[in-house]
Design a protein around this motif. Structure first.
Motif, PDB file in Angstrom:
ATOM      1  N   LEU A 116       0.857  -1.182   0.000  1.00 46.25           N
ATOM      2  CA  LEU A 116       0.000   0.000   0.000  1.00 46.25           C
ATOM      3  C   LEU A 116       0.892   1.231   0.000  1.00 46.25           C
ATOM      4  O   LEU A 116       1.962   1.244   0.613  1.00 46.25           O
ATOM      5  N   VAL A 117       0.438   2.291  -0.663  1.00 43.36           N
ATOM      6  CA  VAL A 117       1.134   3.571  -0.630  1.00 43.36           C
ATOM      7  C   VAL A 117       0.112   4.663  -0.358  1.00 43.36           C
ATOM      8  O   VAL A 117      -0.973   4.673  -0.942  1.00 43.36           O
ATOM      9  N   GLY A 118       0.439   5.573   0.568  1.00 43.89           N
ATOM     10  CA  GLY A 118      -0.438   6.694   0.897  1.00 43.89           C
ATOM     11  C   GLY A 118       0.245   8.006   0.566  1.00 43.89           C
ATOM     12  O   GLY A 118       1.474   8.128   0.658  1.00 43.89           O
ATOM     13  N   SER A 119      -0.542   9.010   0.172  1.00 42.75           N
ATOM     14  CA  SER A 119       0.029  10.284  -0.249  1.00 42.75           C
ATOM     15  C   SER A 119      -0.545  11.442   0.560  1.00 42.75           C
ATOM     16  O   SER A 119      -1.501  11.284   1.326  1.00 42.75           O
ATOM     17  N   ILE A 120       0.031  12.621   0.348  1.00 48.47           N
ATOM     18  CA  ILE A 120      -0.440  13.825   1.018  1.00 48.47           C
ATOM     19  C   ILE A 120      -1.791  14.281   0.463  1.00 48.47           C
ATOM     20  O   ILE A 120      -2.405  15.197   1.014  1.00 48.47           O
ATOM     21  N   GLU A 121      -2.268  13.635  -0.601  1.00 47.71           N
ATOM     22  CA  GLU A 121      -3.471  14.085  -1.287  1.00 47.71           C
ATOM     23  C   GLU A 121      -4.674  13.197  -0.991  1.00 47.71           C
ATOM     24  O   GLU A 121      -5.531  12.980  -1.858  1.00 47.71           O
ATOM     25  N   GLY A 122      -4.749  12.647   0.227  1.00 46.09           N
ATOM     26  CA  GLY A 122      -5.936  11.896   0.612  1.00 46.09           C
ATOM     27  C   GLY A 122      -6.268  10.742  -0.291  1.00 46.09           C
ATOM     28  O   GLY A 122      -7.419  10.568  -0.704  1.00 46.09           O
ATOM     29  N   ARG A 123      -5.260   9.930  -0.603  1.00 46.33           N
ATOM     30  CA  ARG A 123      -5.481   8.807  -1.514  1.00 46.33           C
ATOM     31  C   ARG A 123      -4.523   7.677  -1.167  1.00 46.33           C
ATOM     32  O   ARG A 123      -3.393   7.907  -0.734  1.00 46.33           O
ATOM     33  N   VAL A 124      -4.987   6.453  -1.377  1.00 44.16           N
ATOM     34  CA  VAL A 124      -4.180   5.254  -1.139  1.00 44.16           C
ATOM     35  C   VAL A 124      -4.135   4.431  -2.420  1.00 44.16           C
ATOM     36  O   VAL A 124      -5.156   4.279  -3.120  1.00 44.16           O
ATOM     37  N   GLY A 125      -2.950   3.897  -2.730  1.00 38.37           N
ATOM     38  CA  GLY A 125      -2.787   2.984  -3.851  1.00 38.37           C
ATOM     39  C   GLY A 125      -2.541   1.576  -3.361  1.00 38.37           C
ATOM     40  O   GLY A 125      -1.777   1.371  -2.406  1.00 38.37           O
ATOM     41  N   VAL A 126      -3.194   0.604  -3.984  1.00 35.09           N
ATOM     42  CA  VAL A 126      -2.997  -0.814  -3.706  1.00 35.09           C
ATOM     43  C   VAL A 126      -2.254  -1.388  -4.906  1.00 35.09           C
ATOM     44  O   VAL A 126      -2.785  -1.397  -6.026  1.00 35.09           O
ATOM     45  N   HIS A 127      -1.013  -1.844  -4.689  1.00 36.75           N
ATOM     46  CA  HIS A 127      -0.145  -2.205  -5.813  1.00 36.75           C
ATOM     47  C   HIS A 127       0.406  -3.625  -5.637  1.00 36.75           C
ATOM     48  O   HIS A 127       0.996  -3.943  -4.601  1.00 36.75           O
ATOM     49  N   HIS A 128       0.199  -4.446  -6.664  1.00 37.17           N
ATOM     50  CA  HIS A 128       0.744  -5.806  -6.692  1.00 37.17           C
ATOM     51  C   HIS A 128       2.041  -5.825  -7.495  1.00 37.17           C
ATOM     52  O   HIS A 128       2.164  -5.126  -8.508  1.00 37.17           O
ATOM     53  N   LEU A 129       3.003  -6.626  -7.056  1.00 35.74           N
ATOM     54  CA  LEU A 129       4.309  -6.646  -7.709  1.00 35.74           C
ATOM     55  C   LEU A 129       4.330  -7.486  -8.976  1.00 35.74           C
ATOM     56  O   LEU A 129       5.012  -7.145  -9.943  1.00 35.74           O
ATOM     57  N   ASP A 130       3.594  -8.588  -8.989  1.00 39.30           N
ATOM     58  CA  ASP A 130       3.595  -9.503 -10.129  1.00 39.30           C
ATOM     59  C   ASP A 130       2.913  -8.823 -11.324  1.00 39.30           C
ATOM     60  O   ASP A 130       1.789  -8.326 -11.212  1.00 39.30           O
ATOM     61  N   ASP A 131       3.600  -8.818 -12.458  1.00 44.16           N
ATOM     62  CA  ASP A 131       3.034  -8.176 -13.647  1.00 44.16           C
ATOM     63  C   ASP A 131       1.693  -8.776 -14.041  1.00 44.16           C
ATOM     64  O   ASP A 131       0.825  -8.077 -14.579  1.00 44.16           O
ATOM     65  N   SER A 132       1.493 -10.059 -13.748  1.00 44.80           N
ATOM     66  CA  SER A 132       0.234 -10.709 -14.122  1.00 44.80           C
ATOM     67  C   SER A 132      -0.920 -10.301 -13.208  1.00 44.80           C
ATOM     68  O   SER A 132      -2.078 -10.617 -13.495  1.00 44.80           O
ATOM     69  N   GLN A 133      -0.603  -9.594 -12.118  1.00 43.39           N
ATOM     70  CA  GLN A 133      -1.634  -9.183 -11.166  1.00 43.39           C
ATOM     71  C   GLN A 133      -1.971  -7.685 -11.272  1.00 43.39           C
ATOM     72  O   GLN A 133      -2.691  -7.152 -10.428  1.00 43.39           O
ATOM     73  N   GLN A 134      -1.464  -7.025 -12.298  1.00 52.57           N
ATOM     74  CA  GLN A 134      -1.635  -5.573 -12.388  1.00 52.57           C
ATOM     75  C   GLN A 134      -3.095  -5.155 -12.501  1.00 52.57           C
ATOM     76  O   GLN A 134      -3.468  -4.046 -12.122  1.00 52.57           O
ATOM     77  N   SER A 135      -3.940  -6.054 -13.005  1.00 54.67           N
ATOM     78  CA  SER A 135      -5.364  -5.717 -13.120  1.00 54.67           C
ATOM     79  C   SER A 135      -6.015  -5.567 -11.750  1.00 54.67           C
ATOM     80  O   SER A 135      -7.106  -4.986 -11.630  1.00 54.67           O
ATOM     81  N   LYS A 136      -5.351  -6.060 -10.701  1.00 53.00           N
ATOM     82  CA  LYS A 136      -5.886  -5.951  -9.341  1.00 53.00           C
ATOM     83  C   LYS A 136      -5.479  -4.646  -8.666  1.00 53.00           C
ATOM     84  O   LYS A 136      -5.922  -4.361  -7.553  1.00 53.00           O
ATOM     85  N   ASN A 137      -4.625  -3.855  -9.308  1.00 53.96           N
ATOM     86  CA  ASN A 137      -4.188  -2.597  -8.718  1.00 53.96           C
ATOM     87  C   ASN A 137      -5.311  -1.573  -8.774  1.00 53.96           C
ATOM     88  O   ASN A 137      -6.067  -1.517  -9.750  1.00 53.96           O
ATOM     89  N   PHE A 138      -5.422  -0.771  -7.744  1.00 58.04           N
ATOM     90  CA  PHE A 138      -6.407   0.305  -7.753  1.00 58.04           C
ATOM     91  C   PHE A 138      -6.000   1.369  -6.741  1.00 58.04           C
ATOM     92  O   PHE A 138      -5.138   1.132  -5.890  1.00 58.04           O
TER      93      PHE A 138
END
Length: 342
Positions: free
Chosen positions: A204-226
């Motif tokens: 997970l990554v959080g920013s100063i702009e009130g938003r969180v990213g959910v990021h998968h490392l495997d290239d085949s799982q990129q569709s699960k990122n949001f």
């Protein structure tokens, strides 16, 4: 996009009726951590102190000890890094004196103990991360970063380092001298915090702009990122606050966010829903942490420096640390119901 200040005139500083930690720091809290072995809570703060409390049955707290850094800073042994460019090791339970075990060329922003490697890792504004065998004066390895270290997260063998310019550097700690992957943050604004997935398959990554990213490392799982918005107010989310803290629950693998809006929330990334929204405190929450079994979520309520020194008056500012005893329904993931986001 508008960044606004909180209404500090609110009188109820504890709207969630959490347990209050006794004798809190005299200045803002910069980090909270629990021991992995006992209910010992450690806080670092901008008054140059590192403090420890034992949490007793029933929610009361007992101060255990405190040490000082020369400038403000950020198991049974406590490591702390500070603006004095040092990392200190504090043998908490034995009552020993702190010793300097690591040095950088600029303030130390992050430290983490990697038990599988028996090494300490420290990240600094000097654009390096350094690995330390605490018995040796020199680092075991120095890894150059593209920019200043703002945050890092470790869940062996995964380590992710967030730097200035929104760069995220991923390391496989089985080969720590080589970058595994370097990516640009999926968020458009400065990185504030990171949390490695419990299964080490992403972060997970959080920013100063009130938003969180959910990021998968495997290239085949990129569709699960949001990404998703949080810690915002107003009819069209026009009041935007920093996401200051991301913490996974150690049992259920849901997670908590805490922000400059004075709120904390529990989320389930797999069903993409918020499990529990808590009432806003009148001051920001700069950091939070779950204890080892996830039964307690600790959070600090105080000024978080998001509006600079000119908006901070140490003589009148208040600092609080609270303990929320979690309920299973708040932290256990559940299937998504319906199509709309909760």
């Amino acid at each position: 996009m508008a960044f606004t200040s909180l209404n500090t005139a609110a009188t109820n500083v504890n709207p969630n009726k959490s347990f209050e930690v006794a004798t809190p720091p005299s200045d803002s809290v910069s980090s909270l951590s629990f021991s992995s072995k006992a209910n010992h809570l450690v806080a670092t703060s901008w008054d140059n102190q590192v403090r420890c409390w034992e949490i007793l049955p029933g929610g009361s707290t007992q101060p255990k000890a405190a040490i000082s850094h020369d400038q403000p800073d950020d198991g049974t042994t406590v490591f702390s890094g500070g603006c004095d460019k040092q990392v200190k090791m504090w043998p908490l339970l034995s009552g020993g004196q702190p010793t300097t075990v690591a040095m950088h060329d600029a303030p130390v922003k992050e430290v983490a103990w990697i038990s599988q490697m028996n090494l300490l890792v420290s990240g600094s504004w000097d654009k390096t991360i350094r690995y330390w065998d605490t018995r040796q004066a020199q680092p075991a390895h120095i890894q150059q970063l593209p920019e200043r270290c703002y945050t890092l997260t470790v869940n062996y063998p995964l380590m992710v380092v967030g730097t200035a310019d929104r760069q995220l550097i991923v390391y496989n700690l089985q080969n720590p001298q080589t970058e595994f992957k370097r990516i640009q943050s999926p968020l458009k604004y400065q990185t504030r915090c990171l949390a490695a997935f419990p299964d080490q398959q992403g972060f997970l990554v959080g920013s100063i702009e009130g938003r969180v990213g959910v990021h998968h490392l495997d290239d085949s799982q990129q569709s699960k990122n949001f990404t998703f918005k949080c810690h915002r107010e107003g009819t069209s989310s026009t009041e935007i606050y920093s996401v200051n803290s991301l913490n996974f629950h150690p049992v259920h693998h849901t997670f908590a966010t805490a922000g400059s809006d004075g709120a904390f929330n529990f989320w389930d990334k797999d069903s993409k829903q918020r499990l529990k929204a808590f009432s806003r405190c009148p001051y920001p929450i700069p950091c939070g942490a779950f204890n080892a079994d996830g039964s307690i979520y600790a959070y600090a309520v105080c000024y978080d420096w998001s509006k600079g020194a000119e908006n901070h008056n140490p003589s009148t500012a208040k600092t609080y640390i609270y303990l929320h005893y979690t309920q299973e329904a708040e932290v256990k993931g559940k299937p998504r119901v319906g199509a709309g986001r909760k």
